[in-house]
Design an enzyme around this catalytic site. Sequence first.
Site, mmCIF file in Angstrom:
data_model
loop_
_atom_site.group_PDB
_atom_site.id
_atom_site.type_symbol
_atom_site.label_atom_id
_atom_site.label_comp_id
_atom_site.label_asym_id
_atom_site.label_seq_id
_atom_site.Cartn_x
_atom_site.Cartn_y
_atom_site.Cartn_z
ATOM 1 N N CYS A 116 -4.344 -19.930 -23.268
ATOM 2 C CA CYS A 116 -3.139 -20.149 -22.471
ATOM 3 C C CYS A 116 -1.991 -20.623 -23.353
ATOM 4 O O CYS A 116 -0.860 -20.137 -23.248
ATOM 5 C CB CYS A 116 -3.429 -21.181 -21.374
ATOM 6 S SG CYS A 116 -2.048 -21.427 -20.232
ATOM 7 N N CYS A 117 -2.274 -21.574 -24.252
ATOM 8 C CA CYS A 117 -1.241 -22.064 -25.161
ATOM 9 C C CYS A 117 -0.765 -20.969 -26.110
ATOM 10 O O CYS A 117 0.424 -20.888 -26.435
ATOM 11 C CB CYS A 117 -1.768 -23.250 -25.973
ATOM 12 S SG CYS A 117 -1.931 -24.785 -25.044
ATOM 13 N N CYS A 197 2.663 -29.393 -20.312
ATOM 14 C CA CYS A 197 2.602 -28.544 -19.130
ATOM 15 C C CYS A 197 1.943 -29.307 -17.977
ATOM 16 O O CYS A 197 1.059 -30.145 -18.198
ATOM 17 C CB CYS A 197 1.804 -27.271 -19.428
ATOM 18 S SG CYS A 197 2.654 -26.115 -20.513
ATOM 19 N N CYS A 200 -2.006 -29.511 -17.537
ATOM 20 C CA CYS A 200 -2.762 -30.099 -18.648
ATOM 21 C C CYS A 200 -2.232 -31.464 -19.075
ATOM 22 O O CYS A 200 -2.516 -31.916 -20.187
ATOM 23 C CB CYS A 200 -2.773 -29.137 -19.841
ATOM 24 S SG CYS A 200 -3.535 -27.530 -19.475
ATOM 25 N N CYS A 223 -1.285 -27.908 -28.973
ATOM 26 C CA CYS A 223 -1.089 -26.662 -28.231
ATOM 27 C C CYS A 223 -1.265 -25.433 -29.121
ATOM 28 O O CYS A 223 -1.559 -24.353 -28.632
ATOM 29 C CB CYS A 223 0.300 -26.641 -27.598
ATOM 30 S SG CYS A 223 1.656 -26.679 -28.791
#
Length: 239
Positions: A116-117, A197, A200, A223
Amino acid sequence: MPLKELAERRNILHRKSDAQTVLRHVLSDVQIGKMALVSSFGAESVVLLHMVAQIDKTTPVIFLDTEMLFPETLTYQREVAALLGLTDVRIIGPNRDAVLTEDVDGLLHQADTDACCDLRKTRPLAEALAEFDGWITGRKQFQGGKRADLPLFEKEGRKIKVNPLNKWSAQDLQDYMAKHDLPRHPLVAQGYPSVGCMPCTTRVSDHEDQRAGRWRNSEKTECGIHFDATNTAKEGQAA
């Protein structure tokens, strides 16, 4: 001059320089080249943003909108940029086609936070930085982990990375914000000393490290934007 040697020479040159002096030099250093400030507009970002604005309000500032940030961060970004008179804030985000292919339901972070990062931060930032020779970060040694030995200047790939606040303490930051009457990120008062985010980031209790709320209950601490091409944390780093 090889970038590693250039970074080493600048570390020697500025071993006793304050952050403002380092920034003034960096933003006009022909050997380093074209620079940008990468800012999360997070809990402590206003310090470095204010310093840069005092030197050159036209400095490119890159803000990563992952599309998963807190609404408070987006509002704070607009307010701080306007207050400081920054004229070249570049808001970037993940590639739309990539998001539709890799995270159409917005749940990738639940299965793979690194992926995702990479999708929402690492790749968009790499593209945004392509035109620059180096970039400025707000990382500090007191944040712990591999940042404990964070240098002022470092080589990363084909760019120079500069960390003007590397030796600042948490109190230094608070003192600077108070002295210049700078606005705080609204989430700090709600128990978020480090803001990332929304999915998280969690609140932090008084006895915890300020970054304990990032990727809680996992070994992840970064990240990925401060990782090398092999996705391995570089020595002396961790954002």
